[in-house]
Design a protein around this motif. Structure first.
Motif, short mmCIF file in Angstrom:
data_model
loop_
_atom_site.label_atom_id
_atom_site.label_comp_id
_atom_site.label_asym_id
_atom_site.label_seq_id
_atom_site.Cartn_x
_atom_site.Cartn_y
_atom_site.Cartn_z
N THR A 190 48.27 41.73 44.00
CA THR A 190 46.83 41.79 44.20
C THR A 190 46.41 43.25 44.04
N ILE A 191 45.59 43.52 43.05
CA ILE A 191 45.11 44.87 42.78
C ILE A 191 43.65 44.94 43.21
N SER A 192 43.43 45.48 44.41
CA SER A 192 42.07 45.63 44.93
C SER A 192 42.06 46.74 45.96
N GLU A 193 40.87 47.22 46.27
CA GLU A 193 40.72 48.27 47.28
C GLU A 193 41.25 47.80 48.63
N ASP A 194 41.10 46.51 48.94
CA ASP A 194 41.55 45.96 50.21
C ASP A 194 43.07 45.79 50.28
N ALA A 195 43.71 45.61 49.15
CA ALA A 195 45.14 45.30 49.14
C ALA A 195 46.03 46.55 49.02
N ILE A 219 41.75 52.33 40.81
CA ILE A 219 41.76 51.05 40.11
C ILE A 219 40.83 51.14 38.90
N SER A 230 49.81 46.01 37.89
CA SER A 230 48.73 45.13 37.46
C SER A 230 48.92 43.76 38.12
N SER A 231 47.95 42.92 37.93
CA SER A 231 48.04 41.57 38.51
C SER A 231 48.65 40.57 37.51
N ASP A 238 41.32 46.36 36.43
CA ASP A 238 42.21 45.51 37.23
C ASP A 238 43.65 45.99 37.26
#
Length: 107
Positions: free
Chosen positions: A44-49, A80, A26-27, A83
């Motif tokens: 950083t929890i994202s599709e890009d990261a 994800i 998690s962030s 978040d």
């Protein structure tokens, strides 16, 4: 600010007792101390990261304490949600992995 890591286990997602869904990352800030340095780690929890290419094929190892000599299962799916990086993990049937799974289920 949440400074303590925890593992929230969902109801097993399949009929087998060896498969669980839970948050892997998690962030939320986490206080780290290494040598003389103290700092907050924030992921950083994202599709890009996150590189999902290695996590979606059902062959990604699930390790005990990041130890490559202690694989206790495989990550069958990663996504994800709220978040957080959620995973569906199939635990190995070996004795050690089953002991870890039992500990997780007992809290």
């Amino acid at each position: 600010m949440n400074l303590k890591r925890s593992l929230e286990i969902q109801t097993p997602v399949e009929t087998t007792e060896n498969v669980l869904q839970f948050s892997l990352a998690s962030s939320a800030p986490y206080l780290r101390s290494e040598d003389e340095n103290t700092y907050y780690e924030v992921l950083t929890i994202s599709e890009d990261a996150i590189n999902f290419e290695r996590l979606v094929d059902g062959k990604s190892p699930f390790l005990f304490e990041h130890d490559t000599n202690k694989q206790i299962g495989v990550i069958e799916k990663a996504f994800i949600e709220d978040d957080k990086l959620q995973v569906i993990v199939r635990f190995s049937e070996n004795t050690f992995a089953q002991e870890v799974l039992k500990d997780i289920k007992s809290g």
